[in-house]
Structure formats: structure tokens, C-alpha cells
Design a protein around this motif. Sequence first.
Motif, mmCIF file in Angstrom:
data_model
loop_
_atom_site.group_PDB
_atom_site.id
_atom_site.type_symbol
_atom_site.label_atom_id
_atom_site.label_comp_id
_atom_site.label_asym_id
_atom_site.label_seq_id
_atom_site.Cartn_x
_atom_site.Cartn_y
_atom_site.Cartn_z
ATOM 1 N N UNK A 1 0.825 -1.200 0.000
ATOM 2 C CA UNK A 1 0.000 0.000 0.000
ATOM 3 C C UNK A 1 0.864 1.257 0.000
ATOM 4 N N UNK A 2 1.898 1.250 0.825
ATOM 5 C CA UNK A 2 2.784 2.411 0.925
ATOM 6 C C UNK A 2 3.486 2.670 -0.399
ATOM 7 N N UNK A 3 3.932 1.612 -1.055
ATOM 8 C CA UNK A 3 4.613 1.754 -2.344
ATOM 9 C C UNK A 3 3.685 2.347 -3.401
ATOM 10 N N UNK A 4 2.364 2.156 -3.226
ATOM 11 C CA UNK A 4 1.382 2.693 -4.171
ATOM 12 C C UNK A 4 0.922 4.096 -3.785
ATOM 13 N N UNK A 5 1.548 4.664 -2.762
ATOM 14 C CA UNK A 5 1.203 6.022 -2.355
ATOM 15 C C UNK A 5 0.055 6.118 -1.387
ATOM 16 N N UNK A 6 -0.332 4.997 -0.796
ATOM 17 C CA UNK A 6 -1.415 4.982 0.179
ATOM 18 C C UNK A 6 -0.846 5.005 1.592
ATOM 19 N N UNK A 7 -1.591 5.607 2.487
ATOM 20 C CA UNK A 7 -1.185 5.621 3.895
ATOM 21 C C UNK A 7 -2.006 4.592 4.654
ATOM 22 N N UNK A 8 -1.334 3.653 5.282
ATOM 23 C CA UNK A 8 -2.014 2.573 5.985
ATOM 24 C C UNK A 8 -1.306 2.307 7.305
#
Length: 245
Positions: A226-233
Motif C-alpha cells: 500500500x505504501x509503495x502505491x502512495x497509500x497511507x495505511x
Amino acid sequence: MLVLLPPSETKADGGDGPPLDLGRLSFPDLNPVRGKLVDALVDLAADVPASLAALELSERQAGEVARNAELLTSPTLPALARYTGVLYDALDLGGLSRGERTRAYRRLAVASALFGVVRGGDPVPGYRLSGGSVVPAIGSLRGLWRPVLEPQLSTVDDLVIDLRSGTYAALARVPDAVVVRVVSDDGGGVRKAVSHHNKSHKGRLARALATVSREPRTVDGVIRAATAAGLRMERTGERTLDLFA
């Protein structure tokens, strides 16, 4: 990994696959219930007013009843191409490479009122049936699906990421699944579940998990993808994650 997506009320028209063949769907133990529901919907479609009432549709939506009447003869599409709407727009199946699409068909699954659950590549026709519907010849879908769908999902050995909405989560519990909540943060540490961006963020997460080359097998692996895709989780429990809108 198996990512459980909610379905959509709206579905793409047409298709280029052969008519519905339950034998081609994943999770074949669900086929007796699938067949029962398909037959009940086709029979119900012969009575348009009764169908509209049972499916909670307006007269302007009679075309949805016609779809159900043709369940056994209409062409099919892969499930991820059949379902439409905000989540599936964010997933953007058409923008995936051939390899990414193959991974998406395998890793992603769609919860379904009619089919219980199908993998992303399973060929399905257009139809109209919601998780909260009551089919006159059958009754509550929750009562129908839970006894067979819960045992089926419990046999999945992979990491299960649950993105289903409440209505579809009620059709079958998956005790070991990792549940993702889409939240907002007011900057002061107070988080609230969001509805407006819920579907689009789940679609972006599904895309990230479907396309990453190394399949996540742990919760930490999901967060990294998720982080690599620009999402914050953020992890909030052993099997709970917050995805920030």
C-alpha cells in the motif's frame, strides 16, 4: 493472498464469453446454492411486478429484471470486468498489463449475493440481486449463504484481506481475515470511518495488492504494498488495518 471485494449494483452490459456454466466458477462447493438462486431469479423474472418489488426496483429499472430472465443464456465477462462503479474505476482493470491482470484475476475475489464469492477471472453474466434482498421462493440470503459460505471461506489457506461492505460481510464471517477500515484523520488523532472516499480508496488498495510483483503473505507485506502505491495505511490490531482517505 485473497482480497475480498464488495460487488456493485451496477454491472457492465454484454460480454464475449459463453453463457453461465457454474462448473467454471471457483469454489465449486457453492454450486448447489448458486444453482438454486439462479433458478429462483429466472423464475421470479417471469413476474415483472413481483421482481421489482422483491429487488426493490422502480418501474424504470425493469431492464434489470430482463437481465435476470436471461441469466442462463446471456454472455459472460470476467467478474472484475462485470462489476462497475467507483471501486472498480479505481481498480482500473483496463489499465493493467497482461501479467498484472492475471495476478488480479487470481488474487482478487468479489463477494456476490448470487454466487457467494467468485474469483476475479470467473465468467459471470449480468444480474441484479443485492445482499439484503429477500427472494420470495428462498427467503433471506443471509440465512441461505452463511451455512455454506462460511465453511468455504474458512478453507482458504492464504492471507485473506476483507474489503467487503457490511451487507456482504454479514453473509459469511471470516474470523482470520484482515479487515481494512477507510478512515479520515482530523489532525488531532481522532479517526472517523468515511463513506465518500471509501470505495475509491479500497479500489486503489485492491489495485496495489493485485499488481505488486511479490504477493504479500503477511499484514506487514500488505502495508508495504500500500505504501509503495502512495497509500497511507496503519496497523491497529493483529488483524485490523486503517487506510487513510
